[in-house]
Design a protein around this motif. Sequence first.
Motif, mmCIF file in Angstrom:
data_model
loop_
_atom_site.group_PDB
_atom_site.id
_atom_site.type_symbol
_atom_site.label_atom_id
_atom_site.label_comp_id
_atom_site.label_asym_id
_atom_site.label_seq_id
_atom_site.Cartn_x
_atom_site.Cartn_y
_atom_site.Cartn_z
ATOM 1 N N UNK A 189 0.833 -1.205 0.000
ATOM 2 C CA UNK A 189 0.000 0.000 0.000
ATOM 3 C C UNK A 189 0.866 1.252 0.000
ATOM 4 N N UNK A 190 2.031 1.179 0.637
ATOM 5 C CA UNK A 190 2.925 2.326 0.693
ATOM 6 C C UNK A 190 3.643 2.571 -0.631
ATOM 7 N N UNK A 191 3.667 1.556 -1.508
ATOM 8 C CA UNK A 191 4.398 1.670 -2.769
ATOM 9 C C UNK A 191 3.508 1.870 -3.979
ATOM 10 N N UNK A 192 2.303 1.305 -3.936
ATOM 11 C CA UNK A 192 1.435 1.285 -5.111
ATOM 12 C C UNK A 192 0.340 2.334 -5.002
ATOM 13 N N UNK A 193 0.043 2.979 -6.114
ATOM 14 C CA UNK A 193 -1.009 3.975 -6.151
ATOM 15 C C UNK A 193 -2.373 3.349 -6.343
ATOM 16 N N UNK A 194 -3.365 4.199 -6.472
ATOM 17 C CA UNK A 194 -4.743 3.743 -6.654
ATOM 18 C C UNK A 194 -4.886 2.976 -7.966
ATOM 19 N N UNK A 195 -5.811 2.025 -7.958
ATOM 20 C CA UNK A 195 -6.086 1.249 -9.162
ATOM 21 C C UNK A 195 -5.059 0.186 -9.474
ATOM 22 N N UNK A 196 -4.293 -0.242 -8.479
ATOM 23 C CA UNK A 196 -3.270 -1.266 -8.706
ATOM 24 C C UNK A 196 -3.902 -2.582 -9.126
ATOM 25 N N UNK A 197 -3.170 -3.312 -9.950
ATOM 26 C CA UNK A 197 -3.606 -4.616 -10.434
ATOM 27 C C UNK A 197 -2.595 -5.687 -10.070
ATOM 28 N N UNK A 198 -3.092 -6.914 -10.003
ATOM 29 C CA UNK A 198 -2.239 -8.090 -9.821
ATOM 30 C C UNK A 198 -2.400 -8.991 -11.032
ATOM 31 N N UNK A 199 -1.295 -9.539 -11.507
ATOM 32 C CA UNK A 199 -1.314 -10.545 -12.558
ATOM 33 C C UNK A 199 -0.932 -11.870 -11.907
ATOM 34 N N UNK A 200 -1.910 -12.737 -11.707
ATOM 35 C CA UNK A 200 -1.686 -13.994 -11.005
ATOM 36 C C UNK A 200 -1.022 -14.991 -11.931
ATOM 37 N N UNK A 201 0.072 -15.596 -11.466
ATOM 38 C CA UNK A 201 0.799 -16.561 -12.274
ATOM 39 C C UNK A 201 0.142 -17.937 -12.153
ATOM 40 N N UNK A 202 0.593 -18.842 -12.988
ATOM 41 C CA UNK A 202 0.053 -20.196 -12.974
ATOM 42 C C UNK A 202 -0.190 -20.668 -14.392
ATOM 43 N N UNK A 203 -0.966 -21.732 -14.533
ATOM 44 C CA UNK A 203 -1.232 -22.271 -15.870
ATOM 45 C C UNK A 203 -1.870 -21.226 -16.771
ATOM 46 N N UNK A 204 -2.752 -20.407 -16.201
ATOM 47 C CA UNK A 204 -3.320 -19.257 -16.895
ATOM 48 C C UNK A 204 -3.085 -18.026 -16.033
ATOM 49 N N UNK A 205 -2.837 -16.899 -16.682
ATOM 50 C CA UNK A 205 -2.632 -15.656 -15.974
ATOM 51 C C UNK A 205 -3.965 -14.927 -15.860
ATOM 52 N N UNK A 206 -4.246 -14.428 -14.650
ATOM 53 C CA UNK A 206 -5.450 -13.655 -14.428
ATOM 54 C C UNK A 206 -5.063 -12.266 -13.941
ATOM 55 N N UNK A 207 -5.660 -11.241 -14.537
ATOM 56 C CA UNK A 207 -5.457 -9.870 -14.108
ATOM 57 C C UNK A 207 -6.631 -9.462 -13.252
ATOM 58 N N UNK A 208 -6.353 -9.093 -11.993
ATOM 59 C CA UNK A 208 -7.423 -8.743 -11.055
ATOM 60 C C UNK A 208 -7.027 -7.497 -10.294
ATOM 61 N N UNK A 209 -8.003 -6.708 -9.847
ATOM 62 C CA UNK A 209 -7.678 -5.525 -9.044
ATOM 63 C C UNK A 209 -7.150 -5.917 -7.671
ATOM 64 N N UNK A 210 -6.207 -5.133 -7.176
ATOM 65 C CA UNK A 210 -5.697 -5.354 -5.820
ATOM 66 C C UNK A 210 -6.719 -4.793 -4.844
ATOM 67 N N UNK A 211 -7.148 -5.588 -3.845
ATOM 68 C CA UNK A 211 -8.175 -5.100 -2.923
ATOM 69 C C UNK A 211 -7.654 -3.963 -2.033
#
Length: 243
Positions: free
Chosen positions: A221-243
């Motif tokens: 939270x101290x490093x990332x601004x508003x609207x941050x996203x996560x790209x989940x690794x694995x067999x398929x990549x999923x892009x989801x908002x950071x809560x």
Amino acid sequence: MLHDLPPALGEGCAEAGIGPEQGMNIHPFELAGERLAALPSGALHWPAAGLLCVSDLHLCKTERMARRGGGMLPPYETRDTLARLEADIHTTGARVVVCLGDSFDDPAAAEAMEEEERLWLLRLQAGLRWIWIEGNHDPGGLGFGGTYLAELAEGPLSFRHIAKAGAESGEISGHYHPKARISAHGRTVTRACFLTDGARLILPAYGTYTGGLHWTDPAFAALLGAGAQAFLTGRKIYAVPVP
């Protein structure tokens, strides 16, 4: 729910300069005006520069744990990590490899690396521009080929091990081993993930035996601004908002 989210199955691969054989499971995105791609392994590909970036390999971690009297783990993590790295180099056709710090679990672990694994790593380096960024686990040179740097500036992007508060746009770092935890199919799924707010990017740990820091930790939270996203690794990549 994870199964309700659209996987990033190579959308925008042509714009990212990525061929169809590579684009079935990547997530193209932009950082500082450059087209990058998050790979399912946790590696980052910069096609225009022919650059592959990986962070926190923590090679030879089992040796360090055994040396310090920790839990005994099967001593195969280094080979598994090197095998995945070799596959990513081959798939991307990378000409430059940037290891973003904590490549070894400590300097003594690097010295104790088995000869077969050492030769494997040297073969991977052959013909490539190989850059080791210093980490908190492995400061300074470790006797392998390549160039050792505290930080690397390459075009509009900067590569360092630990993110700096207030850093310029285009910062790429590692260190924190970000992981996301999401409810899926009635169970909890935890995956290593990339984190980005569009100005900076934090890579997941690439090494086989690596823990992780939850994506809601105050450090992010101290490093990332508003609207941050996560790209989940694995067999398929999923892009989801950071809560």
